[in-house]
Design a protein around this motif. Structure first.
Motif, mmCIF file in Angstrom:
data_model
loop_
_atom_site.group_PDB
_atom_site.id
_atom_site.type_symbol
_atom_site.label_atom_id
_atom_site.label_comp_id
_atom_site.label_asym_id
_atom_site.label_seq_id
_atom_site.Cartn_x
_atom_site.Cartn_y
_atom_site.Cartn_z
ATOM 1 N N LEU A 7 10.437 27.378 -35.172
ATOM 2 C CA LEU A 7 11.385 26.429 -34.640
ATOM 3 C C LEU A 7 12.038 25.795 -35.736
ATOM 4 C CD1 LEU A 7 9.562 25.510 -31.128
ATOM 5 C CD2 LEU A 7 10.760 27.681 -31.567
ATOM 6 N N PHE A 8 13.386 26.164 -35.744
ATOM 7 C CA PHE A 8 14.265 25.104 -36.734
ATOM 8 C C PHE A 8 15.091 24.232 -36.171
ATOM 9 C CE2 PHE A 8 17.944 24.513 -39.166
ATOM 10 C CZ PHE A 8 17.582 23.981 -40.470
ATOM 11 N N ILE A 9 14.945 22.723 -36.304
ATOM 12 C CA ILE A 9 15.532 21.936 -35.465
ATOM 13 C C ILE A 9 16.048 20.895 -36.272
ATOM 14 C CG2 ILE A 9 15.395 20.287 -33.738
ATOM 15 C CD1 ILE A 9 12.887 21.370 -32.758
ATOM 16 N N PRO A 10 17.599 20.676 -36.631
ATOM 17 C CA PRO A 10 18.140 19.781 -37.437
ATOM 18 C C PRO A 10 18.325 18.526 -36.854
ATOM 19 C CG PRO A 10 19.851 21.344 -36.535
ATOM 20 C CD PRO A 10 18.576 21.789 -36.003
ATOM 21 N N PHE A 11 18.355 17.557 -37.657
ATOM 22 C CA PHE A 11 18.773 16.069 -36.982
ATOM 23 C C PHE A 11 19.661 15.425 -38.388
ATOM 24 C CE2 PHE A 11 14.451 16.177 -39.227
ATOM 25 C CZ PHE A 11 14.831 15.074 -40.124
ATOM 26 N N GLN A 12 19.937 14.371 -37.736
ATOM 27 C CA GLN A 12 20.791 13.379 -38.694
ATOM 28 C C GLN A 12 20.181 11.995 -38.724
ATOM 29 O OE1 GLN A 12 24.564 14.229 -37.088
ATOM 30 N NE2 GLN A 12 24.655 12.386 -35.957
ATOM 31 N N GLY A 13 20.671 11.252 -39.534
ATOM 32 C CA GLY A 13 20.355 9.795 -39.682
ATOM 33 C C GLY A 13 20.292 9.081 -41.038
ATOM 34 N N LYS A 14 20.495 8.026 -41.184
ATOM 35 C CA LYS A 14 20.341 7.343 -42.478
ATOM 36 C C LYS A 14 19.829 5.722 -42.239
ATOM 37 C CE LYS A 14 23.790 10.350 -44.870
ATOM 38 N NZ LYS A 14 25.082 10.051 -45.557
ATOM 39 N N GLY A 52 1.734 24.321 -37.564
ATOM 40 C CA GLY A 52 2.327 23.626 -38.677
ATOM 41 C C GLY A 52 3.527 22.865 -38.525
ATOM 42 N N THR A 53 3.963 21.814 -39.278
ATOM 43 C CA THR A 53 5.334 21.106 -39.229
ATOM 44 C C THR A 53 5.716 21.221 -40.670
ATOM 45 O OG1 THR A 53 4.240 19.161 -39.111
ATOM 46 C CG2 THR A 53 5.031 20.532 -36.872
ATOM 47 N N ARG A 54 7.071 21.398 -40.993
ATOM 48 C CA ARG A 54 7.660 20.746 -42.186
ATOM 49 C C ARG A 54 8.789 19.989 -42.134
ATOM 50 N NH1 ARG A 54 6.884 26.549 -45.428
ATOM 51 N NH2 ARG A 54 4.743 26.617 -45.627
ATOM 52 N N THR A 55 9.060 18.980 -42.858
ATOM 53 C CA THR A 55 10.102 18.100 -42.501
ATOM 54 C C THR A 55 11.077 17.813 -43.944
ATOM 55 O OG1 THR A 55 8.963 17.004 -40.626
ATOM 56 C CG2 THR A 55 10.975 15.863 -41.492
ATOM 57 N N SER A 56 12.177 17.760 -43.844
ATOM 58 C CA SER A 56 13.127 17.423 -44.859
ATOM 59 C C SER A 56 14.125 16.185 -44.578
ATOM 60 C CB SER A 56 13.962 18.868 -45.455
ATOM 61 O OG SER A 56 15.017 19.110 -44.318
ATOM 62 N N ASP A 57 14.957 15.885 -45.075
ATOM 63 C CA ASP A 57 15.884 14.960 -44.900
ATOM 64 C C ASP A 57 16.706 15.263 -43.698
ATOM 65 O OD1 ASP A 57 14.779 13.591 -47.174
ATOM 66 O OD2 ASP A 57 16.639 14.021 -48.351
ATOM 67 N N VAL A 58 17.105 16.633 -43.326
ATOM 68 C CA VAL A 58 17.983 16.823 -42.296
ATOM 69 C C VAL A 58 17.670 17.810 -41.197
ATOM 70 C CG1 VAL A 58 19.975 16.480 -43.947
ATOM 71 C CG2 VAL A 58 18.936 18.662 -43.791
ATOM 72 N N MET A 110 25.001 3.483 -42.816
ATOM 73 C CA MET A 110 23.839 3.682 -41.873
ATOM 74 C C MET A 110 24.540 4.742 -40.773
ATOM 75 S SD MET A 110 21.408 1.501 -42.419
ATOM 76 C CE MET A 110 20.577 1.472 -40.944
ATOM 77 N N GLU A 111 23.340 5.547 -40.266
ATOM 78 C CA GLU A 111 23.610 6.572 -39.255
ATOM 79 C C GLU A 111 22.643 6.336 -38.323
ATOM 80 O OE1 GLU A 111 25.054 11.108 -39.013
ATOM 81 O OE2 GLU A 111 24.397 10.205 -40.971
ATOM 82 N N ASN A 112 22.884 6.523 -36.870
ATOM 83 C CA ASN A 112 21.734 6.454 -35.892
ATOM 84 C C ASN A 112 21.244 7.745 -35.968
ATOM 85 O OD1 ASN A 112 22.561 4.142 -34.982
ATOM 86 N ND2 ASN A 112 23.926 4.683 -33.471
ATOM 87 N N PRO A 113 19.682 7.816 -35.558
ATOM 88 C CA PRO A 113 19.131 9.216 -35.502
ATOM 89 C C PRO A 113 19.604 10.154 -34.472
ATOM 90 C CG PRO A 113 17.938 7.464 -34.675
ATOM 91 C CD PRO A 113 19.079 6.659 -35.302
ATOM 92 N N LYS A 114 19.886 11.301 -34.716
ATOM 93 C CA LYS A 114 20.188 12.112 -33.675
ATOM 94 C C LYS A 114 19.772 13.578 -33.760
ATOM 95 C CE LYS A 114 22.881 13.776 -30.039
ATOM 96 N NZ LYS A 114 22.760 13.428 -28.614
ATOM 97 N N ILE A 115 19.133 14.268 -32.701
ATOM 98 C CA ILE A 115 18.424 15.602 -32.676
ATOM 99 C C ILE A 115 19.497 16.400 -32.387
ATOM 100 C CG2 ILE A 115 16.566 16.809 -32.018
ATOM 101 C CD1 ILE A 115 14.824 14.465 -31.700
ATOM 102 N N ARG A 116 19.875 17.556 -33.218
ATOM 103 C CA ARG A 116 20.548 18.274 -32.748
ATOM 104 C C ARG A 116 19.755 19.864 -32.284
ATOM 105 N NH1 ARG A 116 25.842 17.242 -33.710
ATOM 106 N NH2 ARG A 116 26.096 15.615 -35.097
#
Length: 1115
Positions: free
Chosen positions: A791-798, A818-824, A766-772
């Protein structure tokens, strides 16, 4: 040490350039070249006009080089360069030569006139007098101010503008800059040559100009030398166009060119680009022996290309190679020749072109001497001739002859000969003392060749004459009970048999049942007195067998049998192949030859070559006994072929058939930095770095394997090779501890594995969500209308977070965004930004009840609109006042300034008056009298100036002086106002006994009444206080205040409209006694005289009367 410098030479005079070179650190004499332009070697122009001189100082080891130009002409002007080289060192120096006309001899004319005798060569009074008279006589000429400005220095612009009445300096500079930017017109050329041309080597180029006069003729020059028309240089003339075409350009055409029409000329430079030269045939390794000739050959893609040869990093050229190396060019073939190889020549040789290189190894071994024909034992009678003969492989080898260990000396009876590879010892009139063992020893080799001389005396001969029956005297090597003669296939066999008997016996040779006749043939019998010879020309394998010789006469018969054995070189080895390869080696195996040539095979010789090459390299000089060989010192990634020779005592066989091509390659090193990137309940994501060493075998992909901790059975996770440096292993058991490893694969096989040091437990993390949020998005993002926004914005979380976008607090539903989202990470993109896209965008990532958000501020801007309502509000003197209002459309950002331009109705050209003007108004000065001006204003924001200006609705007319002006009727302004202090009273600290004053300022209408108070008590009527009012400035003077005069002072102003009051505090401090003050004052008066006197009068200090009138001189 000394370099030539640039000079200005006078036409017709001589000039000399000197260069000095320090050669103390150079192994040999340096080479000096004098060049003009880029490539013209002036040594080819040496003669009466250009002369060279050279000197050397043995003490300082300095070479002095001089170049003299005799009677300089205009063509000598230009750029020069001197270049000095010594082995691999080089230095150069550039300098310029300019040519000027000789000075005019006008000194005699300057001496004419009414000058004094002491005036000298130049009498300026006479010159000024003549100039003045000439000015009075000639009419005033009209001058073009702009031509004067173009030729003047920038520091003289203001002076010239003042002289010719130009008041708009800014407009003048703008126009002058524009005029200078225009291309200068030529009287002879309508179109000149470009500044430079570029052409590839071998191609053609055309230089062309256009002339104003179609009938004019031109001259073309190259590096100052006139070009004559030829097949290479073609001149063309069509109308007013003149062209020079250069065919098949080479490096010598890289030069400066000029075209001359009458007195005008234009210049250009041509740069010849040499195409990349690649190596089409690589160098081959060479294995040779001492004294042999060695050739390294390489082929390149272009004829005439430059190839640089190097040995172990040291360049080989004609200057440094001497007689050891020779360089040969044959079209695209370049050959390096080593005349006689030595051990010192062992090393790596390189051939370099401008875009390729090749290398080869040279191995040199000592040369072995081979015996081609050995010596045979001889039996001779008295007074006969004995000849010992042998043949070795090297015709340059000398040697000595020995008899029973004692060196044989040549004499009239004993002769020693050396012809080519054959060494011969001849003994005439053999004597009994000549019998013994004879030996030939080659010089420098541990080798001996021996034979025996048997002497047959008179007693032996008489005994034989008594034995009448025939006898065969056969001298062969014995092997058991049979005589055997061994003959090498292809050689000639001559077997001499001496036969005795009285009468002379008959001789018969037979092979089996077949009689060999005396007739001519390949196999024949030759008879001479008592000597019978059996001859086989060019022995073949079928000649092998038993031969019988039978001799008969009336007294009896004798018979002998011998075996002729035919030996040959073996057949070639079979089935040569490569079984395995390494990084620079290969394992070669083969089968023995099917026929050994009749004698045992001693061993094998191996050769290899590169595929496509025709040169084979020997791998060994000593025979190799095994049928398996490891070839080394090969280049990884290069295809090779091998062949094998069998060797026996007779010689070397033909080569085997070539092996199939093989390439020495090695597996890559292990992958690096293997680590776990992510773990879930059933998967594990791994990532790693590529191997540090890949090699010529390349890289095909990776294999990922896993196994349970404690077991050794590895399971392959991927069916196909993984090309990326990451992989997710799926289908893993939950809660198990697993080990992982990665192997790199190429054509050579598997690399060593990279293994995780610790087992990985397969369980979700488990990992808390965090926007970098990137740093550039933490501030407002400003973009132009029409540009892309990405705009490319990475984030983390599990596990994977839920991503939501908002704009201005509302869920984002704009289809143009438009927006596109992946796992990270997530991407927000706008293909073409519009102003309506401005706002605050909020990104929210959420996992169950945990979330994180970030705001991104986007501002889409564009150029502003024009200012509105631009008008001239006032005109006075040479000035005009402008006002306008800000534009209706500010481009979605702040207006940062305005640009104001003016235009008069005569020239109708716009000139910029102000840039970045902050206020919506300005005053334009320095207008010209009699002109009418209109104005336009551009608004400016961060995007730039507005596309359209705001143009003034009215104009400003600068009237001439002296005209009647009707002013507007004056309307008196009501100035009534209540009193108001504009400057307050200030607290002061004064010294007792010195006059002090406090001041303030008041404004009011009607004039207010002033009341001074101390501690709220009016001071009217007190002679100690002097009250003054000068244009609203109020002053209260206190004469010699005492300690009791300190307190709170106030001033009140009152009129019918109201009142105002200010106050301050006055502090009086103790001072010096009065008589001491008078003494100090008198001292100061003496020192500073009138200045101190005036100050004392101002302070109203006591000064004696005679001192005030006479100064310090009367004291």
């Amino acid at each position: 040490v000394v370099k030539p410098e640039s000079v200005t030479a006078t036409k017709g005079k001589d000039i000399t350039f000197v260069a000095k070179v320090d050669s103390s650190s150079m192994p040999r004499k340096p080479v000096m070249k004098w060049l003009k332009g880029k490539w013209l070697d002036l040594a080819s122009k040496a003669g009466k006009h250009i002369q060279f001189k050279e000197a050397y100082d043995r003490n300082t080891k300095i070479y002095t080089y001089e170049m003299s130009i005799i009677k300089v002409v205009d063509a000598d002007a230009g750029g020069y360069r001197c270049e000095v080289t010594s082995k691999d060192k080089c230095d150069s120096c550039a300098f310029e030569v300019s040519v000027q006309e000789p000075e005019q001899k006008g000194a005699g004319k300057m001496r004419d006139g009414d000058a004094d005798e002491d005036a000298g060569d130049l009498d300026f009074s006479v010159l000024l007098k003549k100039r003045k008279e000439k000015k009075q006589e000639g009419p005033k000429e009209e001058v073009d101010v702009w031509e004067i400005l173009k030729a003047a220095k920038p520091c003289d612009y203001e002076k010239i503008a003042f002289q010719y009445g130009i008041t708009d300096l800014r407009g003048m500079l703008k126009r002058l800059k524009k005029m200078k930017a225009e291309q200068k017109k030529s009287d002879a050329f309508l179109k000149k040559l470009d500044s430079a041309y570029s052409v590839e080597k071998g191609k053609k180029i055309q230089l062309s100009v256009e002339l104003a006069d179609p009938t004019a003729s031109v001259k073309w020059l190259k590096n100052g030398q006139e070009i004559k028309p030829s097949a290479k240089y073609v001149f063309e003339s069509v109308g007013n166009k003149r062209s020079l075409t250069i065919n098949k350009c080479n490096l010598s055409d890289d030069a400066a060119y000029e075209c001359i029409v009458e007195e005008e000329r234009c210049f250009t430079e041509v740069f010849v680009k040499e195409p990349p030269v690649t190596i089409t045939k690589l160098l081959d390794d060479v294995h040779t022996v001492v004294g042999e000739k060695v050739e390294f050959e390489v082929e390149v893609s272009e004829e005439g290309a430059n190839v640089k040869w190097m040995k172990d990093g040291v360049e080989l050229n004609r200057d440094t190679a001497g007689s050891k190396y020779r360089f040969k060019k044959d079209g695209t073939r370049h050959i390096l020749i080593i005349n006689e190889a030595t051990k010192e020549d062992i090393g790596t040789y390189y051939a370099f072109t401008n875009s390729g290189e090749s290398k080869a190894e040279l191995e040199v071994e000592d040369k072995e001497l081979e015996v081609l024909q050995s010596m045979a034992d001889l039996t001779v009678k008295a007074e006969e001739q004995a000849v010992f003969k042998c043949e070795v492989s090297d015709e340059n080898v000398t040697g000595k002859w020995f008899k029973d260990g004692v060196e044989v000396q040549a004499s009239d009876r004993i002769k020693i000969a050396h012809i080519g590879r054959t060494h011969k010892l001849t003994i005439d009139d053999v004597k009994p003392s000549d019998a013994g063992d004879y030996t030939f020893v080659p010089d420098g080799y541990a080798l001996t060749l021996s034979a025996k001389l048997n002497f047959l005396g008179e007693a032996d001969a008489a005994a034989e004459r008594k034995c009448n029956p025939p006898k065969i005297h056969m001298d062969t090597s014995s092997s058991g009970n049979q005589n055997t003669i061994t003959v090498v296939a292809g050689n000639k066999l001559r077997f001499d048999v001496e036969i005795t008997g009285e009468p002379a016996p008959d001789v018969c040779w037979m092979k089996g049942d077949q009689v060999i006749s005396d007739a001519e043939g390949r196999v024949r019998v030759e008879t001479e007195k008592t000597l019978n010879s059996f001859v086989i020309e060019g022995a073949v394998r079928e000649d092998e067998g038993f031969y019988t010789i039978t001799v008969t006469n009336p007294s009896g018969e004798d018979k002998a049998e011998l075996f002729v054995k035919i030996v040959d070189v073996p057949n070639p080895p079979e089935n040569a192949k490569c079984t395995s390869v390494g990084e620079d080696s290969a394992m070669i195996t083969w089968d023995p030859p099917s026929f050994d040539g009749g004698v045992p095979v001693k061993g094998y010789l191996m050769e290899r070559k590169k595929v496509g090459s025709s040169r084979w390299t020997k791998l060994n000089f000593d025979v190799y006994e095994s049928t398996t060989y490891e070839a080394k010192k090969m280049i990884e990634g290069v295809l090779y072929e091998m062949r094998v020779f069998a060797v026996n005592s007779i010689g070397v066989s033909q080569p085997s058939s070539n092996s199939k091509p093989f390439m020495p390659i090695a597996p890559t090193s292990e992958p690096t930095r293997l680590m776990v990137e992510d773990v879930t309940d059933t998967t594990c994501a791994l990532k790693w770095r590529p191997p540090e060493k890949i090699g010529a075998g390349g890289f095909d992909g990776y294999i990922v394997e896993y196994c349970k901790e404690g077991e050794d059975q590895w399971i392959q996770a991927n069916e196909e090779l993984v090309e990326k440096n990451q992989y997710r292993v799926k289908g893993l058991p939950v809660g198990e501890k697993m080990l992982f490893r990665v192997v790199a694969i190429n054509i050579a096989g598997r690399s060593p594995p990279a293994t995780l040091s610790q087992a990985v437990t397969i369980r979700e993390i488990m990992e808390n969500p965090k926007i970098r949020l990137p740093r550039n998005l933490r501030t407002k993002l400003i973009t132009l209308v029409g540009e892309k926004v990405n705009l490319f914005i990475p984030f983390q979380g599990k596990p994977r977070p839920v991503v939501t976008w908002f704009k201005d607090g509302v869920l984002l539903e704009d289809k143009t965004v438009g927006t596109r989202t992946s796992d990270v990470d997530t991407i927000l993109f706008i293909r073409s930004a519009e102003r309506r896209h401005s706002g605050t965008y909020t990104l929210s990532v959420q996992i169950e009840n945990m979330s994180d958000s970030a705001d991104i501020h986007i501002q889409v801007v564009e150029r502003p609109g024009p200012p509105i309502n631009v008008r001239v509000t006032d005109v006075w003197g040479f000035n005009a006042a402008l006002e306008w209002k800000p534009p209706k459309d500010d481009g979605n950002c702040e207006i940062i300034g305005y640009t104001v331009q003016k235009r008069d109705t005569k020239t109708k050209e716009w000139f910029t008056v102000y840039e970045h003007n902050r206020r919506p108004s300005c005053t334009v000065s320095d207008l010209i009298m009699g002109n009418e001006y209109s104005f336009q204003v551009f608004s400016e924001n961060i995007c730039g100036l507005s596309n359209d200006p705001g143009i003034s609705k009215n104009t400003a007319v600068i009237t001439k002086t002296g005209l009647m002006y009707n002013p507007k009727p004056f309307k008196e302004m009501d100035m009534s106002r209540s009193p108001k202090f504009t400057a307050p009273l200030v607290d002061r600290s004064v010294v007792a006994g010195y006059t002090a004053a406090i001041s303030c300022a008041v404004r009011g209408n009607p004039k207010p009444k002033i009341i001074w108070m101390k501690n709220n008590i009016a001071l009217e009527g007190d002679p100690k206080f002097l009250m003054q009012n000068n244009q609203g400035v109020l002053t209260l003077n206190i004469r010699k205040p005492s300690l009791f005069d300190g307190g709170r002072y106030s001033c009140r102003a009152v009129n019918e409209l109201g009142q105002d009051e200010v106050e301050c505090r006055l502090e009086v401090r103790g001072g010096l006694p009065p008589h001491l003050c008078d003494i100090l004052l008198l001292i100061f008066i003496c020192l500073f005289n009138e200045t101190i006197l005036a100050c004392c009068v101002h302070l109203d200090t006591y000064i004696p009367t005679h001192a005030a009138h006479s100064g310090c001189c009367d004291f």
